[in-house]
Design a protein around this motif. Structure first.
Motif, mmCIF file in Angstrom:
data_model
loop_
_atom_site.group_PDB
_atom_site.id
_atom_site.type_symbol
_atom_site.label_atom_id
_atom_site.label_comp_id
_atom_site.label_asym_id
_atom_site.label_seq_id
_atom_site.Cartn_x
_atom_site.Cartn_y
_atom_site.Cartn_z
ATOM 1 N N ARG A 166 12.577 -3.902 -5.970
ATOM 2 C CA ARG A 166 12.955 -4.749 -4.747
ATOM 3 C C ARG A 166 13.510 -3.794 -3.757
ATOM 4 N NH1 ARG A 166 11.325 -7.415 -0.742
ATOM 5 N NH2 ARG A 166 12.995 -8.772 0.056
ATOM 6 N N ALA A 167 14.426 -2.999 -4.300
ATOM 7 C CA ALA A 167 15.128 -2.215 -3.527
ATOM 8 C C ALA A 167 14.277 -1.131 -2.735
ATOM 9 C CB ALA A 167 16.326 -1.610 -3.979
ATOM 10 N N HIS A 168 13.368 -0.666 -3.565
ATOM 11 C CA HIS A 168 12.539 0.270 -2.875
ATOM 12 C C HIS A 168 11.720 -0.399 -2.098
ATOM 13 C CE1 HIS A 168 9.825 3.797 -3.010
ATOM 14 N NE2 HIS A 168 8.695 2.976 -3.049
ATOM 15 N N GLN A 169 11.288 -1.762 -2.121
ATOM 16 C CA GLN A 169 10.591 -2.207 -0.754
ATOM 17 C C GLN A 169 11.384 -2.433 0.349
ATOM 18 O OE1 GLN A 169 9.116 -5.827 -2.636
ATOM 19 N NE2 GLN A 169 7.563 -4.937 -4.060
ATOM 20 N N VAL A 170 12.692 -2.901 0.029
ATOM 21 C CA VAL A 170 13.626 -3.027 1.191
ATOM 22 C C VAL A 170 13.855 -1.681 1.787
ATOM 23 C CG1 VAL A 170 15.910 -3.654 1.700
ATOM 24 C CG2 VAL A 170 14.668 -5.081 -0.058
ATOM 25 N N GLY A 171 13.641 -0.584 1.237
ATOM 26 C CA GLY A 171 14.085 0.550 1.593
ATOM 27 C C GLY A 171 13.119 1.046 2.713
ATOM 28 N N LYS A 172 11.817 0.373 2.871
ATOM 29 C CA LYS A 172 10.904 0.896 3.595
ATOM 30 C C LYS A 172 10.984 -0.031 5.032
ATOM 31 C CE LYS A 172 7.510 1.649 0.120
ATOM 32 N NZ LYS A 172 6.159 1.097 -0.365
ATOM 33 N N GLU A 173 12.055 -0.944 4.946
ATOM 34 C CA GLU A 173 12.250 -1.883 6.264
ATOM 35 C C GLU A 173 12.705 -0.733 7.379
ATOM 36 O OE1 GLU A 173 11.351 -4.691 6.820
ATOM 37 O OE2 GLU A 173 10.792 -5.363 4.708
ATOM 38 N N GLU A 174 12.480 -1.139 8.762
ATOM 39 C CA GLU A 174 12.965 -0.530 9.687
ATOM 40 C C GLU A 174 14.241 -0.294 9.981
ATOM 41 O OE1 GLU A 174 11.187 -1.881 13.155
ATOM 42 O OE2 GLU A 174 9.168 -1.355 12.825
ATOM 43 N N TYR A 175 15.041 -1.262 9.678
ATOM 44 C CA TYR A 175 16.651 -1.356 9.932
ATOM 45 C C TYR A 175 17.195 -0.667 8.896
ATOM 46 C CZ TYR A 175 17.008 -4.782 6.011
ATOM 47 O OH TYR A 175 16.802 -5.640 4.873
ATOM 48 N N ILE A 176 16.632 -0.231 7.772
ATOM 49 C CA ILE A 176 17.052 0.684 6.377
ATOM 50 C C ILE A 176 16.865 2.156 6.996
ATOM 51 C CG2 ILE A 176 16.764 1.547 4.083
ATOM 52 C CD1 ILE A 176 18.083 -1.275 4.320
ATOM 53 N N GLU A 177 15.785 2.181 7.527
ATOM 54 C CA GLU A 177 15.381 3.645 8.101
ATOM 55 C C GLU A 177 16.587 4.205 9.247
ATOM 56 O OE1 GLU A 177 11.326 3.880 9.235
ATOM 57 O OE2 GLU A 177 10.693 3.582 6.955
ATOM 58 N N ALA A 178 16.822 2.976 9.994
ATOM 59 C CA ALA A 178 17.986 3.244 11.119
ATOM 60 C C ALA A 178 19.184 3.761 10.563
ATOM 61 C CB ALA A 178 17.768 2.002 12.145
ATOM 62 N N GLY A 179 19.677 2.881 9.499
ATOM 63 C CA GLY A 179 20.776 3.224 8.984
ATOM 64 C C GLY A 179 20.622 4.397 8.348
ATOM 65 N N ARG A 187 27.146 4.103 -0.293
ATOM 66 C CA ARG A 187 27.901 3.171 -0.500
ATOM 67 C C ARG A 187 27.913 2.068 0.711
ATOM 68 N NH1 ARG A 187 33.947 3.912 -2.482
ATOM 69 N NH2 ARG A 187 32.866 4.856 -3.920
ATOM 70 N N ARG A 188 27.970 2.645 1.969
ATOM 71 C CA ARG A 188 27.813 1.656 3.020
ATOM 72 C C ARG A 188 26.379 1.143 3.139
ATOM 73 N NH1 ARG A 188 29.591 1.614 8.577
ATOM 74 N NH2 ARG A 188 28.836 -0.405 9.496
ATOM 75 N N MET A 189 25.498 1.827 2.920
ATOM 76 C CA MET A 189 24.108 1.391 2.885
ATOM 77 C C MET A 189 23.822 0.055 1.809
ATOM 78 S SD MET A 189 22.130 2.797 5.332
ATOM 79 C CE MET A 189 20.392 2.702 4.668
ATOM 80 N N ALA A 190 24.275 0.296 0.662
ATOM 81 C CA ALA A 190 24.135 -0.578 -0.355
ATOM 82 C C ALA A 190 25.013 -1.920 -0.064
ATOM 83 C CB ALA A 190 24.805 -0.100 -1.574
ATOM 84 N N ARG A 191 26.259 -1.726 0.526
ATOM 85 C CA ARG A 191 27.051 -2.871 0.882
ATOM 86 C C ARG A 191 26.506 -3.807 2.176
ATOM 87 N NH1 ARG A 191 31.311 -0.248 1.655
ATOM 88 N NH2 ARG A 191 31.366 -0.332 4.041
ATOM 89 N N SER A 192 26.143 -3.049 3.006
ATOM 90 C CA SER A 192 25.989 -3.574 4.126
ATOM 91 C C SER A 192 24.348 -3.749 4.485
ATOM 92 C CB SER A 192 26.106 -2.830 5.416
ATOM 93 O OG SER A 192 27.636 -2.464 5.491
ATOM 94 N N TYR A 193 23.568 -3.355 3.669
ATOM 95 C CA TYR A 193 22.057 -3.401 3.882
ATOM 96 C C TYR A 193 21.472 -3.946 2.957
ATOM 97 C CZ TYR A 193 22.519 -0.909 8.386
ATOM 98 O OH TYR A 193 22.932 -0.484 9.564
ATOM 99 N N TYR A 194 21.445 -3.281 1.743
ATOM 100 C CA TYR A 194 20.527 -3.563 0.493
ATOM 101 C C TYR A 194 21.096 -4.680 -0.255
ATOM 102 C CZ TYR A 194 18.013 0.966 0.543
ATOM 103 O OH TYR A 194 17.115 1.762 0.703
ATOM 104 N N LEU A 195 22.404 -5.025 -0.413
ATOM 105 C CA LEU A 195 22.841 -6.159 -0.985
ATOM 106 C C LEU A 195 22.487 -7.523 -0.422
ATOM 107 C CD1 LEU A 195 26.130 -4.866 -2.751
ATOM 108 C CD2 LEU A 195 24.199 -5.350 -3.917
ATOM 109 N N PRO A 196 22.741 -7.408 0.872
ATOM 110 C CA PRO A 196 22.514 -8.860 1.564
ATOM 111 C C PRO A 196 20.997 -8.916 1.482
ATOM 112 C CG PRO A 196 23.895 -7.595 2.939
ATOM 113 C CD PRO A 196 23.586 -6.620 1.845
ATOM 114 N N ALA A 197 20.091 -8.057 1.461
ATOM 115 C CA ALA A 197 18.686 -8.317 1.456
ATOM 116 C C ALA A 197 18.448 -8.686 0.002
ATOM 117 C CB ALA A 197 17.885 -6.999 1.720
#
Length: 300
Positions: A166-179, A187-197
């Motif tokens: 699931r995280a691999h799929q989320v990683g393809k989203e535009e806001y993840i690529e922007a981050g 750590r910031r990516m996991a806390r602010s982007y991946y975990l909420p998704a």
């Protein structure tokens, strides 16, 4: 449209919580679980245990005269805390591992793949029996804590694999690529982007796994694998493992042999409460899944 599974599941979970927190204080619950060796009936006849269901014993008693309903109520808190502890520990290990393996390469990916494959080749109950029967674990001083860790670890690979995919799929989203382009730390990516998704699916999976863990410890009870026991000599030169717990799995194990003498009530009631809990957790998980799916379509 009403979310029937969520309503039913929440109500059933509420019943379990009330039973766990306030059950021991009910007036018809014997908190001390004292055996009643004999009793006089209304027509002055001597009664010996086990007693049938009555005003004195709502579900009857065991062969020692201990009230069955009181045993189930007094074991509710321990049972639910064990299930919650196993599932919580499983997700505390699996979710970070899944995030490490989200790129589907590297050491994290190798660990998750290996962990999942090792325990996917054999049924979960068989793996649990084999690990809990290892002599150092069998005779450990803090066997209950070790059993919780063992039962949690068995399914870590599966949960981590699902999280990683699931995280691999989320990683393809535009806001993840922007981050990532902004150079944010992992750590910031996991806390602010991946975990909420991932949070909605993790919550639903957690509820479903509560039911799976309850089923697993119920199966261990049928096989007379105690989560907590002591090694004692019950007769001359006849040592055995003696259950020291009141959890519902232990009650199943303790009364399993009595089925052979057609005393099904002793094993039916703890089995019924286990089945009730499994149904409650699964209904809650399904209800949350429908709720989050509906919310996603509404906001989408």
């Amino acid at each position: 449209m009403k979310n029937i599974p969520l309503i039913l599941g929440s109500g059933m979970i509420g019943v379990l919580i009330i039973l766990m927190l306030f059950g021991p204080y009910l007036p018809f619950v014997d908190e001390q679980l004292e055996p009643v060796k004999h009793r006089w009936s209304e027509d002055k006849r001597l009664q010996l245990p086990p007693y049938p269901p009555s005003v004195h014993n709502l579900l009857g008693s065991d062969k020692n005269g201990v009230d069955l309903f009181s045993k189930i109520v007094m074991g509710a808190k321990e049972t639910l805390l064990i299930v919650l502890g196993i599932t919580t520990l499983r997700y505390m290990i699996a979710v970070p591992l899944g995030l490490l393996a989200r790129r589907q390469k590297g050491l994290g990916h190798v660990i998750v793949q290996g962990w999942n494959q090792i325990f996917s080749f054999i049924p979960t109950i068989l793996a649990a029996v084999l690990l809990l029967s290892i002599p150092p674990i069998q005779n450990a001083e803090h066997r209950l804590l070790i059993a919780i860790v063992v039962l949690a670890v068995i399914e870590v690979g599966r949960v981590a694999q699902v999280t990683a995919e699931r995280a691999h799929q989320v990683g393809k989203e535009e806001y993840i690529e922007a981050g990532t382009a902004l150079g944010l730390s992992s750590r910031r990516m996991a806390r602010s982007y991946y975990l909420p998704a991932l949070a909605p699916e993790v919550i639903v999976g957690f509820c479903i796994d509560l039911g799976k863990v309850m089923l697993l410890i119920g199966q261990l009870g049928i096989l007379q694998i105690f989560l907590q026991h002591v090694w004692v000599e019950v007769h001359f030169f006849t040592p055995k493992y003696l259950n020291t717990s009141l959890n519902w799995s232990a009650l199943l194990a303790e009364h399993r042999r009595e089925v052979l003498s057609s005393k099904f009530g002793f094993i039916f009631y703890p089995a019924a409460f286990i089945a009730f809990s499994i149904l409650a957790f699964n209904l809650l998980g399904e209800g949350l899944r429908r709720r989050m799916k509906q919310k996603y379509h509404t906001t989408g």
